[in-house]
Design an enzyme around this catalytic site. Structure first.
Site, PDB file in Angstrom:
ATOM      1  N   HIS A   1      16.090  56.118  29.320  1.00 41.08           N
ATOM      2  CA  HIS A   1      14.683  55.843  29.705  1.00 41.08           C
ATOM      3  C   HIS A   1      14.697  54.728  30.745  1.00 41.08           C
ATOM      4  CE1 HIS A   1      10.243  55.427  28.446  1.00 41.08           C
ATOM      5  NE2 HIS A   1      10.415  54.657  29.512  1.00 41.08           N
TER       6      HIS A   1
ATOM      7  N   HIS B   1       5.446  59.056  25.399  1.00 40.74           N
ATOM      8  CA  HIS B   1       4.928  57.692  25.273  1.00 40.74           C
ATOM      9  C   HIS B   1       3.952  57.738  24.101  1.00 40.74           C
ATOM     10  CE1 HIS B   1       3.753  53.643  26.875  1.00 40.74           C
ATOM     11  NE2 HIS B   1       2.805  53.895  25.995  1.00 40.74           N
TER      12      HIS B   1
ATOM     13  N   HIS C   1      10.831  54.395  23.407  1.00 40.41           N
ATOM     14  CA  HIS C   1      10.636  52.955  23.156  1.00 40.41           C
ATOM     15  C   HIS C   1       9.873  52.680  21.862  1.00 40.41           C
ATOM     16  CE1 HIS C   1       7.029  54.183  25.261  1.00 40.41           C
ATOM     17  NE2 HIS C   1       7.537  54.051  26.461  1.00 40.41           N
TER      18      HIS C   1
ATOM     19  N   LYS D   1       7.831  64.411  30.651  1.00 38.92           N
ATOM     20  CA  LYS D   1       7.319  63.183  30.029  1.00 38.92           C
ATOM     21  C   LYS D   1       5.823  63.284  29.794  1.00 38.92           C
ATOM     22  CE  LYS D   1       7.305  58.920  28.634  1.00 38.92           C
ATOM     23  NZ  LYS D   1       7.576  57.666  29.291  1.00 38.92           N
TER      24      LYS D   1
ATOM     25  N   ALA E   1       2.316  45.619  32.868  1.00 28.52           N
ATOM     26  CA  ALA E   1       3.185  45.782  31.703  1.00 28.52           C
ATOM     27  C   ALA E   1       4.548  46.273  32.156  1.00 28.52           C
ATOM     28  CB  ALA E   1       2.562  46.795  30.750  1.00 28.52           C
TER      29      ALA E   1
ATOM     30  N   HIS F   1      12.911  53.230  34.590  1.00 36.69           N
ATOM     31  CA  HIS F   1      11.988  53.274  35.731  1.00 36.69           C
ATOM     32  C   HIS F   1      12.709  52.673  36.931  1.00 36.69           C
ATOM     33  CE1 HIS F   1       8.468  54.113  33.136  1.00 36.69           C
ATOM     34  NE2 HIS F   1       9.153  53.397  32.263  1.00 36.69           N
TER      35      HIS F   1
ATOM     36  N   ASP G   1      14.030  51.277  28.967  1.00 33.24           N
ATOM     37  CA  ASP G   1      12.668  51.149  29.509  1.00 33.24           C
ATOM     38  C   ASP G   1      12.604  50.009  30.525  1.00 33.24           C
ATOM     39  OD1 ASP G   1      10.019  51.788  29.983  1.00 33.24           O
ATOM     40  OD2 ASP G   1       9.266  50.622  28.292  1.00 33.24           O
TER      41      ASP G   1
HETATM   42  C1  NCD Z   1       6.294  51.059  32.204  1.00 34.33           C
HETATM   43  C2  NCD Z   1       6.143  50.935  33.729  1.00 34.33           C
HETATM   44  O1  NCD Z   1       5.928  49.812  34.213  1.00 34.33           O
HETATM   45  O2  NCD Z   1       6.287  51.941  34.408  1.00 34.33           O
HETATM   46  N1  NCD Z   1       5.787  49.852  31.602  1.00 34.33           N
HETATM   47  C3  NCD Z   1       6.078  49.374  30.374  1.00 34.33           C
HETATM   48  O3  NCD Z   1       5.465  48.385  29.956  1.00 34.33           O
HETATM   49  N2  NCD Z   1       7.006  49.915  29.623  1.00 34.33           N
HETATM   50  C4  NCD Z   1       5.615  52.271  31.705  1.00 34.33           C
HETATM   51  C5  NCD Z   1       5.956  52.620  30.288  1.00 34.33           C
HETATM   52  O4  NCD Z   1       7.062  53.016  29.970  1.00 34.33           O
HETATM   53  O5  NCD Z   1       5.073  52.480  29.415  1.00 34.33           O
HETATM   54 ZN    ZN Z   2       8.906  53.474  30.277  1.00 33.83          ZN
END
Ligand code: NCD
Ligand code: ZN
Length: 347
Positions: free
Chosen positions: A16, A139, A177, A102, A266, A18, A250
């Site tokens: 996972h 999610h 997560h 997703k 976030a 980003h 994450d």
């Molecule tokens: C993630 C993001 O910034 O893309 N943020 C997070 O707080 N984890 C999105 C997600 O996985 O919820």
């Molecule tokens: Zn994420």
């Protein structure tokens, strides 16, 4: 017996991650690729990745952003929207582009405005995925503002995930997560069908850390960290050896400016320190012998992919990592996650 000072495990994967795009991708990709052989790439770009051709082009950009000396295989995912196309999902899977899709409930988290408003909307897409053997990555939070933010995961399990599993008996699902005892129990109750990823940050701190002496935006992510009893449940699950639980950082970079402000984003950027923090947690739980299963074996087994042959070495010495990394082409930087407690492992 004293714990080992050197740890050699099969190269792990991050199920996972980003990586973003453009300058953020250029700044971040190397940090994931240094530690991990493969990554499940989250599709919440702006606009989101919903077509196989877009995912394939994004995969090329990721490959170009990783130094040639580091082998890294991006595994692409489709962002499900209310009008998710079953044909596109199956075609992208058979062409070797998608590995999974997703589900973001609309407005649950960063860049989820195009997410799904109700499960009924995507029933056909889920049926197609079930037939194609394509896992659904979830999610797991309800978005009803009436539900307390600390309860949104637990409520999601009953209100959304349970009916979804009932309607789609053959669908494999990853609860991403996990942050609650309830989430852990839910995955344990569905062996073979459900997997769960656990992040390094949710293993390291509870919700108090977000408010210690003031508001700490770099500990803010979604799902938000919960009470200590939940963190302890995550630690037990991650270190249990149960094949349903596997590594997913994450890692979610945002610029320092966009977190240190009146309405901060976030996301925790943990890629440079991920394996070090996981090793610390497993050491504290006297479970270093279970780290390889969690980081390198359980994920590929769930996804039906081969395990990595290469190995990585972690050393027992205090963490050395930058406080922040720069984003090229401007004066922006990203703050690197660091727990409040010591990390005695280096990579
Ligand atoms: C993630 C993001 O910034 O893309 N943020 C997070 O707080 N984890 C999105 C997600 O996985 O919820
Ligand atoms: Zn994420």
């Amino acid at each position: 017996m004293s714990p080992p000072t050197i740890l050699s495990i099969r190269r792990p994967d991050d199920w996972h991650v980003h990586l973003r795009d453009g300058p953020m991708l250029a700044a971040c990709a190397v940090h994931t690729a240094r530690q991990f052989a493969r990554g499940i790439i989250m599709p919440n770009l702006v606009p989101p990745v919903t077509k196989a051709a877009e995912a394939s082009a994004y995969r090329d950009r990721i490959r170009r952003a990783v130094p040639a000396s580091l082998k890294f295989d991006p595994l692409m995912t489709c962002y499900l929207t209310d009008d998710a196309d079953p044909v596109e999902l199956v075609r992208g899977k058979s062409e070797g582009v998608w590995v999974a899709a997703k589900l973001y409930p609309a407005h649950a988290t960063t860049n989820s405005a195009h997410g799904v408003t109700s499960m009924a909307q995507i029933a056909k897409a889920l049926e197609a995925m079930e037939k194609a053997g394509m896992p659904l990555l979830v999610h797991g939070e309800v978005t009803d503002p009436e539900v307390d933010i600390f309860d949104r995961e637990a409520v999601f399990l009953d209100k959304v995930l349970m009916p979804l599993l009932r309607h789609h008996q053959g669908l494999k699902v990853v609860l991403e997560h996990i942050t609650t005892r309830e989430g852990i129990g839910f995955v344990e109750a569905h062996p073979g069908r459900l997997g769960g990823t656990i992040t390094p940050h949710h293993l390291s701190y509870n919700r108090n850390a977000i408010f210690k002496g003031g508001i700490r935006p770099h500990f803010y992510c979604l799902p938000i960290a919960k009470r200590e009893k939940h963190r302890l449940a995550l630690r037990r699950a991650a270190t249990s050896g149960n094949p349903a639980f596997f590594l997913g950082t994450d890692t979610a970079p945002h610029t320092a400016d966009s977190k240190e402000c009146a309405c901060g984003c976030a996301g925790v950027f943990n890629a440079p320190v991920a394996m070090q923090v996981y090793a610390q947690v497993f050491m504290e739980e006297n479970a270093l012998d279970k780290l390889e299963a969690f980081a390198s074996l359980n994920g590929p087994r769930f996804y039906g992919l081969p395990i990595n042959e290469e190995r990585i070495i972690l050393r027992a010495k205090p963490l050395a990592a930058p406080q922040r990394i720069d984003v090229p082409g401007g004066n922006q930087s990203i703050v690197v996650f660091r727990p409040d407690t010591p990390v005695e492992w280096s990579f």
